[in-house]
Scaffold this motif. Structure first.
Motif, PDB file in Angstrom:
ATOM      1  N   SER A  11       0.801  -1.232   0.000  1.00  9.21           N
ATOM      2  CA  SER A  11       0.000   0.000   0.000  1.00  9.21           C
ATOM      3  C   SER A  11       0.831   1.277   0.000  1.00  9.21           C
ATOM      4  O   SER A  11       0.274   2.368  -0.129  1.00  9.21           O
ATOM      5  CB  SER A  11      -0.912   0.003   1.233  1.00  9.21           C
ATOM      6  OG  SER A  11      -0.104  -0.062   2.394  1.00  9.21           O
ATOM      7  N   GLY A  12       2.131   1.188   0.145  1.00 11.93           N
ATOM      8  CA  GLY A  12       2.969   2.397   0.163  1.00 11.93           C
ATOM      9  C   GLY A  12       3.101   2.993  -1.235  1.00 11.93           C
ATOM     10  O   GLY A  12       2.672   2.394  -2.224  1.00 11.93           O
ATOM     11  N   LEU A  14       5.742   3.537  -3.250  1.00 12.05           N
ATOM     12  CA  LEU A  14       6.541   2.751  -4.194  1.00 12.05           C
ATOM     13  C   LEU A  14       5.871   1.408  -4.467  1.00 12.05           C
ATOM     14  O   LEU A  14       5.803   0.958  -5.618  1.00 12.05           O
ATOM     15  CB  LEU A  14       7.956   2.542  -3.634  1.00 12.05           C
ATOM     16  CG  LEU A  14       8.855   1.626  -4.455  1.00 12.05           C
ATOM     17  CD1 LEU A  14       9.058   2.172  -5.865  1.00 12.05           C
ATOM     18  CD2 LEU A  14      10.198   1.422  -3.763  1.00 12.05           C
ATOM     19  N   ARG A  34       1.171  -5.536   4.987  1.00 11.57           N
ATOM     20  CA  ARG A  34       1.645  -5.627   6.369  1.00 11.57           C
ATOM     21  C   ARG A  34       0.942  -6.772   7.109  1.00 11.57           C
ATOM     22  O   ARG A  34       1.558  -7.479   7.906  1.00 11.57           O
ATOM     23  CB  ARG A  34       1.357  -4.305   7.094  1.00 11.57           C
ATOM     24  CG  ARG A  34       1.929  -4.255   8.502  1.00 11.57           C
ATOM     25  CD  ARG A  34       1.229  -3.214   9.338  1.00 11.57           C
ATOM     26  NE  ARG A  34       1.517  -1.861   8.916  1.00 11.57           N
ATOM     27  CZ  ARG A  34       2.118  -0.945   9.669  1.00 11.57           C
ATOM     28  NH1 ARG A  34       2.514  -1.266  10.878  1.00 11.57           N
ATOM     29  NH2 ARG A  34       2.303   0.266   9.219  1.00 11.57           N
ATOM     30  N   ASP A  38       4.491  -8.878   8.483  1.00 12.23           N
ATOM     31  CA  ASP A  38       4.780  -7.718   9.332  1.00 12.23           C
ATOM     32  C   ASP A  38       6.282  -7.675   9.607  1.00 12.23           C
ATOM     33  O   ASP A  38       6.837  -8.590  10.212  1.00 12.23           O
ATOM     34  CB  ASP A  38       3.980  -7.831  10.638  1.00 12.23           C
ATOM     35  CG  ASP A  38       4.011  -6.530  11.426  1.00 12.23           C
ATOM     36  OD1 ASP A  38       5.036  -5.804  11.344  1.00 12.23           O
ATOM     37  OD2 ASP A  38       3.023  -6.249  12.117  1.00 12.23           O
ATOM     38  N   LEU A  39       6.906  -6.600   9.157  1.00 16.10           N
ATOM     39  CA  LEU A  39       8.366  -6.500   9.282  1.00 16.10           C
ATOM     40  C   LEU A  39       8.827  -6.310  10.721  1.00 16.10           C
ATOM     41  O   LEU A  39      10.026  -6.398  10.998  1.00 16.10           O
ATOM     42  CB  LEU A  39       8.886  -5.352   8.415  1.00 16.10           C
ATOM     43  CG  LEU A  39       8.617  -5.472   6.908  1.00 16.10           C
ATOM     44  CD1 LEU A  39       9.166  -4.245   6.174  1.00 16.10           C
ATOM     45  CD2 LEU A  39       9.226  -6.731   6.329  1.00 16.10           C
ATOM     46  N   THR A  64       8.443   4.568   7.872  1.00 13.02           N
ATOM     47  CA  THR A  64       8.773   5.839   7.203  1.00 13.02           C
ATOM     48  C   THR A  64       8.313   7.076   7.990  1.00 13.02           C
ATOM     49  O   THR A  64       8.424   8.191   7.481  1.00 13.02           O
ATOM     50  CB  THR A  64       8.151   5.883   5.790  1.00 13.02           C
ATOM     51  OG1 THR A  64       6.753   5.635   5.898  1.00 13.02           O
ATOM     52  CG2 THR A  64       8.777   4.870   4.859  1.00 13.02           C
ATOM     53  N   TYR A 127      15.342   7.533  12.311  1.00 15.42           N
ATOM     54  CA  TYR A 127      14.946   6.955  11.008  1.00 15.42           C
ATOM     55  C   TYR A 127      16.185   6.760  10.128  1.00 15.42           C
ATOM     56  O   TYR A 127      16.397   5.684   9.569  1.00 15.42           O
ATOM     57  CB  TYR A 127      13.935   7.885  10.325  1.00 15.42           C
ATOM     58  CG  TYR A 127      13.676   7.552   8.871  1.00 15.42           C
ATOM     59  CD1 TYR A 127      12.887   6.449   8.507  1.00 15.42           C
ATOM     60  CD2 TYR A 127      14.211   8.335   7.837  1.00 15.42           C
ATOM     61  CE1 TYR A 127      12.657   6.145   7.166  1.00 15.42           C
ATOM     62  CE2 TYR A 127      13.990   8.031   6.503  1.00 15.42           C
ATOM     63  CZ  TYR A 127      13.210   6.937   6.174  1.00 15.42           C
ATOM     64  OH  TYR A 127      12.986   6.636   4.849  1.00 15.42           O
ATOM     65  N   LYS A 131      17.700   3.184   8.796  1.00 16.79           N
ATOM     66  CA  LYS A 131      17.823   2.859   7.368  1.00 16.79           C
ATOM     67  C   LYS A 131      19.281   2.527   7.023  1.00 16.79           C
ATOM     68  O   LYS A 131      19.548   1.659   6.208  1.00 16.79           O
ATOM     69  CB  LYS A 131      17.313   4.012   6.506  1.00 16.79           C
ATOM     70  CG  LYS A 131      15.822   4.295   6.622  1.00 16.79           C
ATOM     71  CD  LYS A 131      14.937   3.178   6.082  1.00 16.79           C
ATOM     72  CE  LYS A 131      14.999   3.041   4.582  1.00 16.79           C
ATOM     73  NZ  LYS A 131      14.072   1.983   4.087  1.00 16.79           N
ATOM     74  N   VAL A 153      10.251  11.203  -1.918  1.00  8.94           N
ATOM     75  CA  VAL A 153       9.403  10.379  -2.788  1.00  8.94           C
ATOM     76  C   VAL A 153       7.979  10.937  -2.833  1.00  8.94           C
ATOM     77  O   VAL A 153       7.379  11.238  -1.796  1.00  8.94           O
ATOM     78  CB  VAL A 153       9.384   8.914  -2.280  1.00  8.94           C
ATOM     79  CG1 VAL A 153       8.448   8.064  -3.127  1.00  8.94           C
ATOM     80  CG2 VAL A 153      10.804   8.334  -2.306  1.00  8.94           C
TER      81      VAL A 153
HETATM   82  N1  LIG Z   1       8.794   8.787   1.273  1.00  2.48           N
HETATM   83  C1  LIG Z   1       9.979   9.376   1.106  1.00  2.48           C
HETATM   84  O1  LIG Z   1      10.082  10.599   0.952  1.00  2.48           O
HETATM   85  C2  LIG Z   1      11.239   8.541   1.092  1.00  2.48           C
HETATM   86  C3  LIG Z   1      12.470   9.191   0.962  1.00  2.48           C
HETATM   87  C4  LIG Z   1      13.633   8.419   0.916  1.00  2.48           C
HETATM   88  C5  LIG Z   1      13.546   7.042   1.001  1.00  2.48           C
HETATM   89  N2  LIG Z   1      12.345   6.445   1.150  1.00  2.48           N
HETATM   90  C6  LIG Z   1      12.301   4.982   1.253  1.00  2.48           C
HETATM   91  O2  LIG Z   1      11.594   4.494   0.114  1.00  2.48           O
HETATM   92  C7  LIG Z   1      10.895   3.299   0.454  1.00  2.48           C
HETATM   93  C8  LIG Z   1       9.443   3.394   0.012  1.00  2.48           C
HETATM   94  O3  LIG Z   1       8.869   4.515   0.690  1.00  2.48           O
HETATM   95  P1  LIG Z   1       7.365   4.960   0.442  1.00  2.48           P
HETATM   96  O4  LIG Z   1       7.349   6.453   0.353  1.00  2.48           O
HETATM   97  O5  LIG Z   1       6.765   4.118  -0.637  1.00  2.48           O
HETATM   98  O6  LIG Z   1       6.753   4.546   1.847  1.00  2.48           O
HETATM   99  P2  LIG Z   1       5.278   4.773   2.409  1.00  2.48           P
HETATM  100  O7  LIG Z   1       4.380   5.291   1.331  1.00  2.48           O
HETATM  101  O8  LIG Z   1       5.398   5.511   3.682  1.00  2.48           O
HETATM  102  O9  LIG Z   1       4.839   3.282   2.692  1.00  2.48           O
HETATM  103  C9  LIG Z   1       5.481   2.503   3.638  1.00  2.48           C
HETATM  104  C10 LIG Z   1       4.911   1.124   3.526  1.00  2.48           C
HETATM  105  O10 LIG Z   1       5.544   0.292   4.495  1.00  2.48           O
HETATM  106  C11 LIG Z   1       4.547  -0.443   5.149  1.00  2.48           C
HETATM  107  N3  LIG Z   1       4.937  -0.793   6.493  1.00  2.48           N
HETATM  108  C12 LIG Z   1       5.175   0.025   7.545  1.00  2.48           C
HETATM  109  N4  LIG Z   1       5.443  -0.687   8.645  1.00  2.48           N
HETATM  110  C13 LIG Z   1       5.372  -1.992   8.271  1.00  2.48           C
HETATM  111  C14 LIG Z   1       5.538  -3.224   8.943  1.00  2.48           C
HETATM  112  N5  LIG Z   1       5.798  -3.278  10.265  1.00  2.48           N
HETATM  113  N6  LIG Z   1       5.408  -4.366   8.246  1.00  2.48           N
HETATM  114  C15 LIG Z   1       5.109  -4.358   6.948  1.00  2.48           C
HETATM  115  N7  LIG Z   1       4.915  -3.213   6.238  1.00  2.48           N
HETATM  116  C16 LIG Z   1       5.053  -2.063   6.912  1.00  2.48           C
HETATM  117  C17 LIG Z   1       3.326   0.458   5.175  1.00  2.48           C
HETATM  118  O11 LIG Z   1       2.200  -0.336   5.361  1.00  2.48           O
HETATM  119  P3  LIG Z   1       0.800   0.265   5.880  1.00  2.48           P
HETATM  120  O12 LIG Z   1       0.208   0.911   4.659  1.00  2.48           O
HETATM  121  O13 LIG Z   1       0.074  -0.940   6.356  1.00  2.48           O
HETATM  122  O14 LIG Z   1       1.142   1.245   6.979  1.00  2.48           O
HETATM  123  C18 LIG Z   1       3.412   1.084   3.801  1.00  2.48           C
HETATM  124  O15 LIG Z   1       2.801   0.250   2.835  1.00  2.48           O
HETATM  125  C19 LIG Z   1      11.123   3.096   1.953  1.00  2.48           C
HETATM  126  O16 LIG Z   1      12.170   2.190   2.141  1.00  2.48           O
HETATM  127  C20 LIG Z   1      11.547   4.464   2.453  1.00  2.48           C
HETATM  128  O17 LIG Z   1      12.371   4.361   3.588  1.00  2.48           O
HETATM  129  C21 LIG Z   1      11.182   7.158   1.181  1.00  2.48           C
END
Ligand SMILES: NC(=O)c1ccc[n+]([C@@H]2O[C@H](COP(=O)([O-])OP(=O)(O)OC[C@H]3O[C@@H](n4cnc5c(N)ncnc54)[C@H](OP(=O)(O)O)[C@@H]3O)[C@@H](O)[C@H]2O)c1
Length: 304
Positions: A11-12, A14, A34, A38-39, A64, A127, A131, A153
């Motif tokens: 659902s995130g 990416l 999740r 669940d991570l 995140t 955070y 990471k 992102v």
């Molecule tokens: N967003 C940014 O600006 C940004 C910047 C740099 C790097 N990144 C990295 O890029 C990657 C993708 O980010 P994104 O923006 O797509 O993230 P996001 O939209 O915040 O989504 C995070 C996802 O991780 C899931 N999640 C959280 N806790 C979890 C758990 N305990 N077990 C399983 N799933 C879990 C969430 O599930 P739920 O929907 O159930 O909560 C959600 O689907 C991540 O590795 C992030 O660190 C992001």
């Protein structure tokens, strides 16, 4: 025969782009939500790799919530550090390649120039530290890992800066955005397109192939959050955009510290994969078109 991909995250931002684009590639992608994996229980989550025997694993889920992580350091490290380690070890044991996503927040932003992969890290936040530990452990546990650090992102889904700015402008709220933090916006769609385009190579490549290791991925062009916000509104509102006023980071205290200039240099990725990131305004325009489209219900009627 299509390539078998196991993806953590459904659902995130990416994760959703990967699921959306997968049908355009010769891959069979299974995305774990999740609820399914669940991570926060790394060993249980990693068992899915052993069960599915995929060619490639994509770790697109993460903790995140940057500010919240300051008060939940144990959980952030479990999800962002220990889970990638366990999944990477399972990939190595199962013969799967791994794509893991990291962040510009591993840097302190004080270099004064864009960061290359070999630059020293110094995360300012829980955070960022979590990471960093995840990327290190993934690379150590699975030699066939591609770790992509990305930044800022955005997409048409979930919570992100673009949607927040549009909402505040619609509500007529005063817009004051930090003008002393710089970086490179990244469309989740472009990151997903890159990962899926590389999937066949990664699935075939052996340890030691230049495609594995640490790389930076971002759309082209450095900007500040204020300039980015102004561009979002101008592109979305055609000449009727409200002005976004600059503020300093110090004017908006937050639990987590962020790098002032975490701008990523993507030269290594461009050379290794012969990939040119698009200027960030191009995918931003596509995101805005998508957000302006009426949402359709399952019977095709616009949702009020
Ligand atoms: N967003 C940014 O600006 C940004 C910047 C740099 C790097 N990144 C990295 O890029 C990657 C993708 O980010 P994104 O923006 O797509 O993230 P996001 O939209 O915040 O989504 C995070 C996802 O991780 C899931 N999640 C959280 N806790 C979890 C758990 N305990 N077990 C399983 N799933 C879990 C969430 O599930 P739920 O929907 O159930 O909560 C959600 O689907 C991540 O590795 C992030 O660190 C992001």
């Amino acid at each position: 025969m299509s390539l078998k991909i196991l993806q953590y995250g459904a659902s995130g931002q990416l994760a959703r782009e990967l699921v959306r684009q997968a049908p355009g590639h010769a891959v069979e992608l299974t995305a774990l939500s999740r609820a399914e994996a669940d991570l926060s229980d790394p060993e249980a989550a990693a068992r899915h790799v052993r069960a599915a025997r995929p060619d490639l694993v994509i770790l697109a889920a993460a903790y995140t919530a940057v500010d919240q992580a300051e008060s939940e350091p144990g959980l952030a490290h479990e999800i962002n550090g220990e889970a990638p380690a366990a999944i990477a070890a399972a990939c190595a044991a199962a013969g799967a390649a791994l794509v893991h996503i990291s962040t510009d927040y591993v840097f302190d932003g004080r270099k004064g120039a864009p960061y290359v992969e070999a630059d020293p890290t110094n995360p300012l936040s829980v955070y960022g530290a979590s990471k960093l530990s995840g990327e290190r452990m993934a690379l150590a546990a699975c030699p066939r890992s591609l770790v992509l650090r990305t930044s800022w992102v955005v997409s048409a889904h979930g919570k992100n800066f673009v949607k927040t700015m549009l909402r505040l402008a619609r509500e007529g709220q005063p817009l004051r955005v930090v003008d002393d933090q710089f970086g490179r916006p990244t469309a989740a769609a472009d990151l997903a397109a890159f990962v899926l385009a590389q999937a066949p190579r990664l699935a075939r490549a052996e340890a030691g192939d230049p495609a594995f290791g640490l790389f930076h991925f971002a759309n082209a062009g450095e900007t500040s959050w204020r300039e980015f916000a102004q561009a979002v509104l101008e592109m979305a509102m055609n000449g009727e955009a409200p002005r976004v006023d600059p503020i300093a980071t110090a004017d908006r205290p937050a639990p987590a510290r962020r790098p002032a200039r975490g701008t990523l240099d993507t030269g290594k990725l461009e050379r290794t994969f012969d990939w040119r990131p698009r200027p960030w305004r191009e995918p931003l325009a596509e995101i805005l078109v998508e957000l302006a489209r009426p949402t359709l219900s399952s019977n095709g009627a616009p949702v009020a």
